[in-house]
Design an enzyme around this catalytic site. Sequence first.
Site, PDB file in Angstrom:
ATOM      1  N   CYS A  96       0.841  -1.191   0.000  1.00 61.25           N
ATOM      2  CA  CYS A  96       0.000   0.000   0.000  1.00 61.25           C
ATOM      3  C   CYS A  96       0.884   1.253   0.000  1.00 61.25           C
ATOM      4  O   CYS A  96       1.870   1.327  -0.722  1.00 61.25           O
ATOM      5  CB  CYS A  96      -0.963  -0.077   1.179  1.00 61.25           C
ATOM      6  SG  CYS A  96      -2.357   1.066   1.118  1.00 61.25           S
ATOM      7  N   ALA A  97       0.555   2.234   0.804  1.00 67.01           N
ATOM      8  CA  ALA A  97       1.299   3.492   0.817  1.00 67.01           C
ATOM      9  C   ALA A  97       2.731   3.336   1.321  1.00 67.01           C
ATOM     10  O   ALA A  97       3.564   4.214   1.086  1.00 67.01           O
ATOM     11  CB  ALA A  97       0.556   4.533   1.643  1.00 67.01           C
TER      12      ALA A  97
END
Length: 192
Positions: A103-104
């Site tokens: 993800c991020a």
Amino acid sequence: MLQRTACVFVFDGFADWEPASALAELRRSFGFATKSFAPGREPVVSMGGFRIVPDAPLADFEPGLADILILPGGDSWIAGERREITAAVRAMASAGRPVAAICAATLALAHAGLLDDRLHTSNGAGFIEKHVPGYRGARFYRPAPAVADRGVITASGVAPIAFAAEIFRLLAPERERDIAMYESLYARGLME
């Protein structure tokens, strides 16, 4: 034989479900110890509201004692580079030890320069460029759930099972049959 160790960075607001399956199976099925590192010694609270007491502060992290460093996602990655993580990620790469980000958290690998020349994925095309001005690896981006290239694993935030499977493949390639079964089980969503 020394027990192998999977390390995970935890912080206020980390996406607790993203590394959960990988860590649970590494411990249960692959015999790894798990160790959590946080910005400091104080407890952190996950996105799901779990209060986690870290095993150690990131300042005590030693790449030579980690068989992998796992970075879960969370909104705070979008705020900018975390220099202490950049240093840890670069130290792992220099030591020839794997790192995995979902993800991020893929932004942390981009800040460290690890995605400039490796195949990788993230939260969609353009996501990394939007948040990491110095990123030069757009041509290596792949629209895939998870990608592994030369000791670096990246995954989309919607692919924690694919993320876990790539971690297992890197750390226990001789267990491919078990890994394929794990993927198949979760892909079906039920047991026959």
